[in-house]
Design a protein around this motif. Structure first.
Motif, PDB file in Angstrom:
ATOM      1  N   ILE A 142       0.809  -1.198   0.034  1.00 57.78           N
ATOM      2  CA  ILE A 142      -0.119  -0.031   0.114  1.00 57.78           C
ATOM      3  C   ILE A 142       0.783   1.283  -0.141  1.00 57.78           C
ATOM      4  O   ILE A 142       1.861   1.372   0.858  1.00 57.78           O
ATOM      5  CB  ILE A 142      -0.670  -0.048   1.263  1.00 57.78           C
ATOM      6  N   VAL A 158      -3.803   3.399  -4.713  1.00 56.07           N
ATOM      7  CA  VAL A 158      -3.860   2.815  -3.367  1.00 56.07           C
ATOM      8  C   VAL A 158      -2.769   3.287  -2.347  1.00 56.07           C
ATOM      9  O   VAL A 158      -1.806   2.606  -1.926  1.00 56.07           O
ATOM     10  CB  VAL A 158      -3.842   1.027  -3.630  1.00 56.07           C
ATOM     11  N   ALA A 207      -7.371   1.045   0.269  1.00 55.30           N
ATOM     12  CA  ALA A 207      -7.038  -0.399   0.103  1.00 55.30           C
ATOM     13  C   ALA A 207      -8.290  -1.063   0.723  1.00 55.30           C
ATOM     14  O   ALA A 207      -8.968  -2.159  -0.198  1.00 55.30           O
ATOM     15  CB  ALA A 207      -5.910  -0.797   0.986  1.00 55.30           C
ATOM     16  N   VAL A 227     -10.946  -0.592  -2.256  1.00 53.41           N
ATOM     17  CA  VAL A 227     -10.596  -1.576  -3.379  1.00 53.41           C
ATOM     18  C   VAL A 227     -11.049  -3.008  -3.006  1.00 53.41           C
ATOM     19  O   VAL A 227     -11.286  -3.626  -3.922  1.00 53.41           O
ATOM     20  CB  VAL A 227      -9.029  -1.498  -3.531  1.00 53.41           C
TER      21      VAL A 227
END
Length: 401
Positions: free
Chosen positions: A43, A69, A75, A78
């Motif tokens: 990340i 991200v 994250a 996502v």
């Protein structure tokens, strides 16, 4: 309205500062079975989402630009966006989370509400590298799926109930009463390994066992009859063994020296001890044991040797606490996958009668001791997410009852 044919399932999140691991389990009676699992790693640097089903087939393997991200919150969204279409046919009953620090307040899993979140937020200074990362997904999911109960499962909980002798520092009693004590961490891993030993090696599980959880974070734990008696980690996850970027045990006078003589602030010392020390600090090359073992640099060899020595010393100290050693167990990333490190540790424990079977060790067999070893040596893969899932299921079942 819930589809009566939908399969009950729960989701598990194991979040760190630069990665989020997750698994989806279906409920099977009073246990769980894996449906899929994955991680979003890197990340803010080199983000990559990779997910596999229970058979190991890849469902997605996608890389992102760093700015796509950039944070753990992004994250989490996502992951949620990818997961949502894959939940058809499932009835989600709850979400379980790994939370590193339960402080003196929580001795077992707890269903999260506003008061719990407030209390856990107060423990961030005790585990600054982990606690905030653990709590962020809870916040996101409370906003995104407020109807789903969430369960916090603590790395400290398995160690609660230690004898006071193992909990105390040699500090004034008032500090102990305020909560300044040895908590221990990696408890979800140790709890899973203890349960796996009861199934696979019941005679060993009932004895005096030291488990070495060796990964980017590293610690060792003394088990007697499957219960934690003492651990190398203490008040924070900074204590004990050297780790990827964390110093491990340190003369407190060094901290005073860095502040008083070198002029570093408390925050600067914290960054050094958490992010610039351990294998990275020793080698100046990497915090990754695989890279250090492969490197010809003497600094890399020093870091590996230092790590093996400190683990062996910890095993010996914990064996003293137990009054003997009936088995040594290796687990976690380095413990499960590095025969070189296992050999380096075992060699330093030869005086205890430890003898390694080189071929079994190289193959990563479940038992790696030689026939003449006085101490069984085991490699037991850990599964923190399954432990979290089991706790979550049992908490929700109790709530329903």
């Amino acid at each position: 309205m819930t589809d009566p044919a939908a399969v009950p399932a729960l989701f598990v999140v194991n979040a760190g500062s630069s990665s989020i691991k997750f698994k989806l389990y279906r409920v099977v009676g009073d246990d769980i079975a894996l449906e899929l699992g994955g991680a979003l790693d890197g990340i803010g640097r080199l983000p990559r989402l990779k997910v596999k089903d229970a058979a190991g087939a890849t469902l997605v393997d996608r890389s992102f630009a760093a700015d796509e991200v950039a944070t753990a919150t992004v994250a989490q969204h996502v992951i949620g966006d990818w997961l949502l279409p894959h939940l058809d046919g499932y009835h989600m009953i709850g979400i379980g989370h790994r939370v590193v620090h339960g402080g003196p307040t929580f001795s077992g899993p707890v269903i999260v509400d506003d008061k719990v979140m407030e209390t856990l937020t107060g423990f961030i200074p005790l585990a600054p590298l982990h606690q905030l990362s653990n709590l962020d997904p809870i916040r996101v999911l409370r906003e995104r799926r407020p109807e789903l109960p969430q369960v916090a499962c603590f790395d400290t909980a398995f160690h609660r109930g230690h004898p006071e002798l193992s909990e105390r520092f040699a500090l004034p009693r008032a500090l102990y009463d305020e909560g300044v004590r040895r908590y221990g961490f990696h408890g979800l891993s140790y709890e899973y390994v203890a349960s796996a030993l009861r199934l696979a090696e019941p005679e060993i599980a009932g004895g005096r066992v030291v488990v070495a959880h060796l990964g980017s974070g590293a610690s060792a734990c003394a088990l007697r009859d499957g219960r934690s008696i003492e651990s190398t980690m203490g008040f924070t996850a900074l204590d004990g063994l050297p780790m990827g970027t964390r110093s491990g045990a340190l003369d407190p006078g060094v901290v005073l020296h860095l502040i008083e003589q070198k002029g570093l602030s408390a925050a600067e010392v914290g960054r050094m001890l958490y992010n610039q020390s351990g294998l990275l600090g020793l080698s100046g090359i990497s915090n990754d044991m695989r890279e250090l073992i492969a490197s010809p640099a003497p600094e890399a060899a020093l870091a590996v040797e230092f790590f093996c020595l400190k683990v062996a010393q910890a095993v010996a100290a914990l064996a003293t606490t137990l009054g003997g050693l009936d088995a040594l167990v290796f687990t976690a990333g380095i413990g499960e996958h590095s025969p070189e490190v296992r050999a380096g540790i075992a060699g330093r424990l030869a005086w205890l009668g430890v003898r390694l079977d080189a071929a079994a060790n190289a193959a990563g067999a479940p038992r790696i001791e030689a026939a003449d070893s006085a101490v069984p040596l085991l490699v037991v893969p850990t599964d923190e997410e399954r432990m979290i899932g089991r706790h979550t299921l049992h908490m929700l079942a109790g709530r329903a009852g």
